[in-house]
Enzyme design. Structure first.
Site, PDB file in Angstrom:
ATOM      1  N   ASP A 195       0.879  -1.182   0.000  1.00  0.00           N
ATOM      2  CA  ASP A 195       0.000   0.000   0.000  1.00  0.00           C
ATOM      3  C   ASP A 195       0.910   1.222   0.000  1.00  0.00           C
ATOM      4  O   ASP A 195       1.725   1.392   0.876  1.00  0.00           O
ATOM      5  CB  ASP A 195      -0.955   0.060   1.204  1.00  0.00           C
ATOM      6  CG  ASP A 195      -1.891  -1.128   1.254  1.00  0.00           C
ATOM      7  OD1 ASP A 195      -2.639  -1.300   0.278  1.00  0.00           O
ATOM      8  OD2 ASP A 195      -1.837  -1.871   2.237  1.00  0.00           O
ATOM      9  N   THR A 196       0.533   2.120  -0.878  1.00  0.00           N
ATOM     10  CA  THR A 196       1.518   3.120  -1.248  1.00  0.00           C
ATOM     11  C   THR A 196       0.824   4.294  -1.919  1.00  0.00           C
ATOM     12  O   THR A 196      -0.309   4.162  -2.358  1.00  0.00           O
ATOM     13  CB  THR A 196       2.514   2.463  -2.243  1.00  0.00           C
ATOM     14  OG1 THR A 196       3.138   1.369  -1.602  1.00  0.00           O
ATOM     15  CG2 THR A 196       3.554   3.417  -2.752  1.00  0.00           C
ATOM     16  N   VAL A 197       1.474   5.426  -2.004  1.00  0.00           N
ATOM     17  CA  VAL A 197       1.016   6.473  -2.910  1.00  0.00           C
ATOM     18  C   VAL A 197       2.068   6.690  -3.988  1.00  0.00           C
ATOM     19  O   VAL A 197       3.263   6.735  -3.717  1.00  0.00           O
ATOM     20  CB  VAL A 197       0.721   7.814  -2.198  1.00  0.00           C
ATOM     21  CG1 VAL A 197      -0.475   7.690  -1.274  1.00  0.00           C
ATOM     22  CG2 VAL A 197       1.925   8.350  -1.450  1.00  0.00           C
TER      23      VAL A 197
END
Length: 594
Positions: free
Chosen positions: A392-394
């Site tokens: 999970d990341t931007v």
């Protein structure tokens, strides 16, 4: 023209309550601009970057503003307590520079310690164990990007201003973010991370404002004192160490003070002779994306001619899935911190695995066939197959009117990471140590002062003919990332899709792949495929069934769970200098240009 107002919700949370049933049916036109563009997974973060561009900042300045704003608007994926990486394209020199901000493990973290603590398998479990906390690399990257690549007109403190304002006033939380936040309420309560919960002790609902004054103060300290004095030493560093130690971790102030961003050469390969695709080198797994592109090129010389036509192309999708399986098998075997691996293995990753010769020989060795799915590819070793040694990341991207671009990614790893929040600081700490494998002798085995295999990768593409900017791109989401890179690059280069269309297109993902389980995790990986959306083309459903017929173990994913396919952003620049932006419909964000 008649317009219809939306029906008022029955309660304050009615619109957000439908988040779990999201089908992502909307389609968007690409954003266009000439003077600058920002694409991110949160609209307010996109606006923060636009504000810096309009103030005279360049792409690098604006990128840092976006990174900080995302920490406020989407802490479910990112923050100052995580890691960050960037690829920077300089229009004057036509050079792509890599910024590698993965923090190392504590000096006291050893395989023996993990075993003594009861981690007897191949990974640190649960992944929220304090032993999984590595040194956060993000704050140093934010400072270094501005100092090395900024315009000189914007300071770090200037770039943090929009995020500080958001943290003080509280941004309204987007529906996708709100649902992902809700799913982690129990973790946040268990870790005592009250800064990430409302005064009622719950996650904010869609549309609810979520102030974080503690984070605003952390950003002020970073802006006024700099990363080394304002984060890696002093009160914030002490709070980090105390929070980790109180939960059994071994991170120390000395570990924090030792951290520095690294600036290695980016690795690259050409694709179809048209574009050069750039990635961050090991221990990041951009290597997997490059190898997969080479394998696709070797096994499907003309990917625009699929069995079901350009968009649904069974042959193209089949070839991409098998290429990705082989690429992961090799990457999970060979990718580790090159400062700890022996020289031969470290060099192997970059010099051999991304070569065209290796891809051609590897495709034959793996038995890739247009007729059936690959059967559990074992890792490749150049010496064995006949080549001489030679979630999970931007993700977001920014381009400016001068033609510079920044491809940037920032992550806590699993959502809020460990969920451990240093007292009074307003952020949680990542759990990147979960990417180590607990296997003696493996290149990615846990060890002291070592960077784990890293899933987050920004992408950049230039035109092979003249080195001009083609696109800054990325698809966030754990082990989906190189898979997303492969798919969106193929969509744009092979099918001529614009950035928004490339992101809108349905995607697939090899599920269950993991560095903590090594190359063996590829053997049983299912192929998760996005379910057809209402009003979508039946061609994708037909393609899915044809892939099943070729032997791919298909699992159809619908609703909000489709976030597993990543949430990407792309900014492309055409030969006229026009910027084309796309933002993933699976997220809360947008692309804006001016």
């Amino acid at each position: 023209m008649t317009t219809t107002s939306p029906t008022p919700p029955d309660s304050a949370h009615a619109w957000g309550a439908s988040a779990t049933a999201m089908e992502f049916t909307s389609r968007r036109a690409p954003a266009l601009g000439t003077r600058g563009m920002v694409a991110s997974s949160q609209t307010l973060a996109t606006e923060a970057g636009m504000r810096i561009l309009r103030r005279g900042g360049n792409a690098a300045d604006a990128a840092v503003a976006v990174a900080a704003a995302l920490n406020v608007c989407e802490p479910t994926s990112t923050g100052i307590g995580g890691d960050a990486f960037a690829l920077v394209y300089d229009a004057k020199t036509k050079k792509v520079s890599a910024v590698q901000g993965g923090g190392a493990s504590p000096a006291a973290l050893t395989l023996a310690l993990c075993r003594d603590r009861g981690h007897l398998g191949t990974e640190i479990v649960p992944s929220t164990d304090a032993l999984a906390v590595m040194v956060p690399g993000a704050p140093a990257v934010w400072e270094d990007v501005i100092q090395r690549h900024g315009s000189g007109a914007i300071t770090l403190a200037d770039a943090l201003e929009p995020a500080i304002e958001l943290a003080e006033t509280g941004p309204p939380i987007g529906p996708v973010t709100a649902e992902l936040w809700r799913r982690q309420e129990d973790l946040l309560r268990a870790q005592g991370a009250t800064c990430m919960l409302t005064k009622d002790g719950v996650a904010p609902r869609a549309g609810e404002r979520m102030p974080n004054p503690e984070l605003a103060n952390t950003f002020r300290a970073l802006g006024s004192k700099g990363a080394m004095d304002g984060f890696y030493a002093g009160p914030i560093a002490d709070a980090i160490v105390d929070a980790v130690a109180s939960r059994g971790g071994v991170l120390t102030v000395e570990d924090l003070k030792r951290h520095r961003t690294s600036f290695p050469d980016a690795i690259a390969t050409t694709y179809r002779g048209d574009v050069t695709v750039w990635e961050i080198p090991p221990p990041n797994h951009g290597l997997a994306a490059l190898l997969a592109l080479n394998l696709l090129e070797a096994t499907l010389p003309d990917a625009s001619k699929g069995e079901e036509g350009a968009e649904g192309g069974v042959a193209r999708q089949h070839a991409m899935i098998d290429a990705m399986r082989v690429a992961f098998a090799d990457t999970l075997e060979h990718c580790g911190d090159p400062t700890h691996a022996d020289a031969a293995r470290a060099k192997l990753s970059c010099d051999k695995l991304v070569s065209k010769a290796y891809a051609t020989a590897r495709a034959k060795h793996a038995g890739l066939s247009p007729e059936k799915a690959a059967e559990g590819p074992e890792p490749g070793h150049p010496g064995v197959i006949g080549l001489r040694p030679s979630p999970d990341t931007v993700y977001f991207c920014v381009a400016d009117g001068e033609g510079n671009a920044v491809s940037f990614i920032n992550s806590n790893y699993d959502g809020f990471g460990t969920g451990i929040a240093p007292a009074g600081c307003g952020f949680t700490l990542q759990n990147r140590g979960h990417n180590f494998i607990l296997q003696e002798g493996h290149v990615n085995c846990v060890g002291p002062n070592k960077r784990p295999y890293h899933t987050i990768i920004p992408g950049m593409a230039t035109r092979t003919s003249d080195g001009s900017l083609y696109a800054a791109f990325g698809v966030m989401g754990g082990f989906m990332q190189p898979q997303g890179h492969l798919q969106v690059v193929s969509h744009m280069v092979d099918l001529g899709m614009d950035p928004q269309a490339a992101l809108d297109h349905p995607r697939w993902c090899l599920g269950g792949v993991g560095s903590e389980r090594g190359a063996a995790s590829v053997l049983g990986a299912t192929v998760a495929v996005e379910g057809e959306t209402e009003g979508g083309s039946s061609r994708w459903r037909e393609t899915t069934e044809a892939l099943r017929g070729k032997g791919h173990p298909i699992e159809v994913i619908t609703g909000l769970d489709r976030t597993m396919f990543g949430r990407g952003q792309i900014i492309a620049r055409d030969e006229r200098g026009t910027l084309w932006g796309g933002s993933d419909p699976r997220g809360d964000g947008c692309a804006l240009g001016f």
